[in-house]
Motif scaffolding. Structure first.
Motif, PDB file in Angstrom:
ATOM      1  N   UNK A 123       1.125  -1.023  -0.014  1.00  0.00           N
ATOM      2  CA  UNK A 123       0.265  -0.138   0.211  1.00  0.00           C
ATOM      3  C   UNK A 123       0.645   1.503  -0.202  1.00  0.00           C
ATOM      4  N   UNK A 124       0.134   2.071   0.536  1.00  0.00           N
ATOM      5  CA  UNK A 124       0.457   3.877   0.578  1.00  0.00           C
ATOM      6  C   UNK A 124       0.659   4.352   1.430  1.00  0.00           C
ATOM      7  N   UNK A 125       0.755   5.594   2.795  1.00  0.00           N
ATOM      8  CA  UNK A 125       1.039   6.141   3.439  1.00  0.00           C
ATOM      9  C   UNK A 125       1.023   7.682   2.753  1.00  0.00           C
ATOM     10  N   UNK A 126       0.734   8.692   2.615  1.00  0.00           N
ATOM     11  CA  UNK A 126       0.661  10.071   2.173  1.00  0.00           C
ATOM     12  C   UNK A 126       0.995  11.192   3.720  1.00  0.00           C
ATOM     13  N   UNK A 127       1.192  12.040   3.619  1.00  0.00           N
ATOM     14  CA  UNK A 127       0.958  13.193   4.740  1.00  0.00           C
ATOM     15  C   UNK A 127       0.729  14.937   3.171  1.00  0.00           C
ATOM     16  N   UNK A 191      -4.396   6.898   3.637  1.00  0.00           N
ATOM     17  CA  UNK A 191      -3.957   5.588   4.148  1.00  0.00           C
ATOM     18  C   UNK A 191      -4.175   4.975   2.485  1.00  0.00           C
ATOM     19  N   UNK A 192      -4.036   3.802   1.693  1.00  0.00           N
ATOM     20  CA  UNK A 192      -3.733   3.271   1.418  1.00  0.00           C
ATOM     21  C   UNK A 192      -4.064   1.996   1.698  1.00  0.00           C
ATOM     22  N   UNK A 193      -4.895   0.865   1.761  1.00  0.00           N
ATOM     23  CA  UNK A 193      -4.938   0.517   3.150  1.00  0.00           C
ATOM     24  C   UNK A 193      -4.757  -1.202   1.665  1.00  0.00           C
ATOM     25  N   UNK A 194      -4.503  -2.405   2.128  1.00  0.00           N
ATOM     26  CA  UNK A 194      -4.132  -3.391   1.301  1.00  0.00           C
ATOM     27  C   UNK A 194      -5.371  -4.647   1.897  1.00  0.00           C
ATOM     28  N   UNK A 195      -6.577  -4.053   2.016  1.00  0.00           N
ATOM     29  CA  UNK A 195      -7.302  -4.509   2.487  1.00  0.00           C
ATOM     30  C   UNK A 195      -8.817  -3.396   2.678  1.00  0.00           C
ATOM     31  N   UNK A 196      -9.929  -3.599   2.615  1.00  0.00           N
ATOM     32  CA  UNK A 196     -10.965  -3.394   2.954  1.00  0.00           C
ATOM     33  C   UNK A 196     -11.319  -3.161   4.631  1.00  0.00           C
ATOM     34  N   UNK A 197     -11.194  -2.268   4.666  1.00  0.00           N
ATOM     35  CA  UNK A 197     -11.227  -1.970   6.456  1.00  0.00           C
ATOM     36  C   UNK A 197     -12.273  -2.562   7.315  1.00  0.00           C
ATOM     37  N   UNK A 198     -12.324  -2.949   8.916  1.00  0.00           N
ATOM     38  CA  UNK A 198     -13.145  -3.620   9.347  1.00  0.00           C
ATOM     39  C   UNK A 198     -13.930  -2.941   9.201  1.00  0.00           C
ATOM     40  N   UNK A 199     -14.262  -1.725   9.524  1.00  0.00           N
ATOM     41  CA  UNK A 199     -15.488  -0.385   9.615  1.00  0.00           C
ATOM     42  C   UNK A 199     -16.634  -0.596   8.036  1.00  0.00           C
TER      43      UNK A 199
END
Length: 374
Positions: A123-127, A191-199
């Motif tokens: 994934x990827x995380x940016x500020x 955040x670019x998550x590598x999955x669908x978040x639980x929420x």
């Protein structure tokens, strides 16, 4: 909006977004930095069917630096920051201490029963630095600047949605040391998550179940019901509705929905984009006023909820139970302050059982937020 991409000394990307098309960005990052190394892993919790990130490198991230060493302020002679330019409108760069980074890899098991599953934390995380002014906050921006940030969120959503391994894009802002913010400069993250978040997975399940039972869309029906009830509506615009939800988890919590349902920021039309800055800035300023002058700048989290982008059916990382076009983009804004000088802590019930206990009735919270209108 002018977009200019460059590279920092360790190879990370930085992107400038400017209001003026005439702006030229040429400053180089002259810091002596080694190439970036970040090793993220995700592990599956079989009891909760959730993925957890494991990121040992984040233990060394920057923590409460003095104002004259802020990494988000523009660079100046004798002190280079994460942003090489001497000034900027909005700057976005890859997080130096990302929770998720890199290309997807093969999922593996560590036991014969398949209970211990893990995979690379792709994934990827940016500020996202909202302004070069260290002492400002988002609420201090004018409408033109706030609109630029909205367009940046949409552009980064588009970019990250095309990043290999990214399943869901999450734009958010944490503000205040009480929240856990370690940099006081006004900024958010993506955040670019590598999955669908639980929420989001829970929302998708509820959406599918409601559709099967009623034939309607749960988001549409919920917003319509809040508008009809009226007592929890905080701001009613032509293209947006802001309300305290009937079962609010937090003492002061507002959900902001566009009138026309879209699954993500990319779907917003020009009229909704144009109206958003005025409504959002007003909400933030009301949050700063609800506890009085001595409690200015309330700590808050502002979170954009968007539909996942990839098709994860069958990979075990959160199957889509409703078509993505049925999801409703919305922003959730909440503070952990429940009264002047008092915080809402996630104690035994919330942290141990995920059962929230709210000390402020949602109707009272909505009434207070209407009372402090500009």
């Amino acid at each position: 909006m002018k977009k200019t991409s460059g590279r920092l000394a360790d190879g990370r990307e930085i992107v400038y977004y400017d209001l003026s098309d005439d702006t030229v960005r040429t400053a180089a990052d002259r810091r002596p930095m080694p190439g970036m190394e970040a090793h993220s892993e995700i592990r599956h919790d079989p009891l909760l069917d959730e993925w957890v990130g494991v990121t040992a490198h984040r233990n060394a991230r920057t923590y409460h630096p003095p104002a004259d060493e802020c990494p988000l302020c523009p660079s100046r002679e004798g002190r280079m920051s994460e942003i090489p330019e001497a000034d900027y409108d909005v700057a976005v760069f890859e997080n130096r201490f990302p929770s998720f980074r890199g290309a997807p890899g093969k999922e593996e098991n560590e036991d014969a029963a398949g209970l211990f599953r893990h995979a690379p934390g792709a994934g990827r995380c940016e500020v996202v630095s909202f302004t070069s002014d260290h002492h400002a906050s988002f609420a201090d921006l004018d409408e033109e600047q706030a609109r630029l940030v909205l367009d940046v969120w949409a552009d980064r959503t588009a970019e990250l949605s095309r990043t290999p391994g990214v399943e869901q894009v999450y734009c958010f802002e944490n503000r205040g040391e009480e929240i856990g913010v370690t940099l006081s400069h006004p900024h958010g993250q993506i955040y670019g998550y590598p999955f669908t978040t639980p929420r989001t997975a829970r929302m998708l399940r509820s959406l599918a179940e409601h559709g099967a039972q009623t034939g309607g869309n749960l988001f549409d029906d919920l917003v319509a019901a809040e508008r009809a009830a009226g007592e929890r509506v905080v701001i009613e615009g032509e293209h947006w509705t802001a309300f305290v939800p009937y079962a609010a988890h937090w003492p002061y919590e507002v959900h902001l929905y566009p009138r026309s349902r879209v699954p993500d920021l990319l779907g917003l039309g020009e009229e909704a984009r144009a109206e958003f800055p005025g409504i959002y800035l007003e909400l933030l300023r009301r949050f700063d006023r609800i506890f009085g002058e001595q409690e200015a700048r309330a700590p808050y989290i502002a979170a954009w909820h968007q539909a996942p982008f990839g098709d994860c059916d069958g990979d075990g990382r959160g199957p889509h139970l409703a078509p993505r076009e049925e999801f409703a983009l919305h922003l959730e804004l909440f503070t952990i302050r429940r009264a002047p000088g008092k915080l809402k802590f996630l104690a035994g019930s919330e942290s141990g059982m995920n059962v929230f206990i709210n000390d402020v009735p949602p109707e009272a919270a909505a009434r207070r937020l209407r009372e402090v209108a500009s």
